[in-house]
Design an enzyme around this catalytic site. Structure first.
Site, PDB file in Angstrom:
ATOM      1  N   THR A  49       0.843  -1.198   0.000  1.00 18.06           N
ATOM      2  CA  THR A  49       0.000   0.000   0.000  1.00 18.06           C
ATOM      3  C   THR A  49       0.874   1.242   0.000  1.00 18.06           C
ATOM      4  O   THR A  49       2.063   1.183   0.327  1.00 18.06           O
ATOM      5  CB  THR A  49      -0.943   0.014   1.218  1.00 18.06           C
ATOM      6  OG1 THR A  49      -1.864   1.104   1.074  1.00 18.06           O
ATOM      7  CG2 THR A  49      -0.174   0.189   2.526  1.00 18.06           C
ATOM      8  N   HIS A  50       0.317   2.364  -0.385  1.00 19.96           N
ATOM      9  CA  HIS A  50       1.062   3.620  -0.391  1.00 19.96           C
ATOM     10  C   HIS A  50       1.340   4.063   1.043  1.00 19.96           C
ATOM     11  O   HIS A  50       0.606   3.726   1.978  1.00 19.96           O
ATOM     12  CB  HIS A  50       0.273   4.698  -1.127  1.00 19.96           C
ATOM     13  CG  HIS A  50       0.204   4.471  -2.604  1.00 19.96           C
ATOM     14  ND1 HIS A  50       0.305   5.489  -3.529  1.00 19.96           N
ATOM     15  CD2 HIS A  50       0.055   3.341  -3.336  1.00 19.96           C
ATOM     16  CE1 HIS A  50       0.211   5.000  -4.747  1.00 19.96           C
ATOM     17  NE2 HIS A  50       0.050   3.690  -4.655  1.00 19.96           N
TER      18      HIS A  50
END
Length: 235
Positions: free
Chosen positions: A91-92
């Site tokens: 995920t970012h």
């Protein structure tokens, strides 16, 4: 469990209105009975880009996307409707001024990692039904016999024989009473040979919802529920 990249074979003819020519049929010998071939079905339009194992007789319908770096495990006799999205991914990074991957797209030498790993796969048990356009998030475990309502986002684990739905998923109800669920978990019919499954049509014809209601109404106790189910099973 079948590995998806092995032993593709021509599908049988159209069955019960389903055009099996649109599916890849994967066959592997049964571990306990080498004379019996395990099969599973993956629609030709499905996109598989993950370490995937899938149990016998399960099917993945059209437009499904299963991908990511981490394993996705699907049990036996699962029914997966069209357009499931299941991606086990990184995920970012949320901890800085932007979640945008500045290094990747602008070349900026930022001092932090753009991507945060979430090394969680997805586990789907046996005899699970997943409705249309469901999304399953990384790390989720869906137990045997569960039902996932269409367009749900599954971000939390689902217990055996629960029906869940919504965004995020919430329990709607249990499919059966606890004594009925206990018997089903005890016998694990999905491990039976196909010959035994076919011999036990009376078991599959049982109205377990009705038996559950009789149990909840105190018309049948737990022992009577167990006996009523086991009495129709033949070896």
């Amino acid at each position: 469990m079948n590995q998806i990249d092995k032993n593709l074979s021509p599908p049988p003819a159209k069955t019960n209105g389903i055009d099996l020519s649109q599916y890849h049929v994967i066959q592997m010998p049964n571990a306990t009975n080498p004379q019996e071939m395990n099969r599973c079905y993956i629609h030709k339009s499905a996109k598989i880009n993950a370490p995937l194992t899938i149990g016998r007789e399960s099917y993945i319908n059209s437009g499904c996307v299963l991908g990511g770096r981490f394993p996705i495990k699907i049990g036996a006799f699962c029914s997966i409707a069209a357009e499931l999205y299941c991606w086990t991914y990184e995920t970012h990074n949320f901890d800085h001024a932007t979640t945008y991957p500045l290094r990747t797209f602008t070349g900026m030498e930022i001092a932090y990692s753009e991507i945060v790993e979430k090394p969680n796969g997805v586990e789907i048990g046996n005899d699970v039904y997943i409705g249309h356009q469901v999304r399953i998030m990384p790390g989720v475990k869906i137990a045997d016999g569960a039902v996932i309502a269409a367009r749900s986002v599954v971000s939390k684990n689902v217990a055996a024989y629960e029906i869940v739905g919504g965004v995020p998923n919430k329990i709607i109800k249990k499919r059966f009473s606890d004594p009925v669920i206990g018997v089903l978990q005890e016998i694990c019919w999905w491990n039976w040979s196909l010959e035994k499954i076919k011999r036990n049509i009376n078991f599959f014809n049982l109205d377990l919802a009705k038996i559950s209601q009789q149990n909840l109404n105190f018309e049948l106790n737990s022992n009577e529920v167990r006996q009523k189910i086991l009495s129709v099973i033949v070896d």
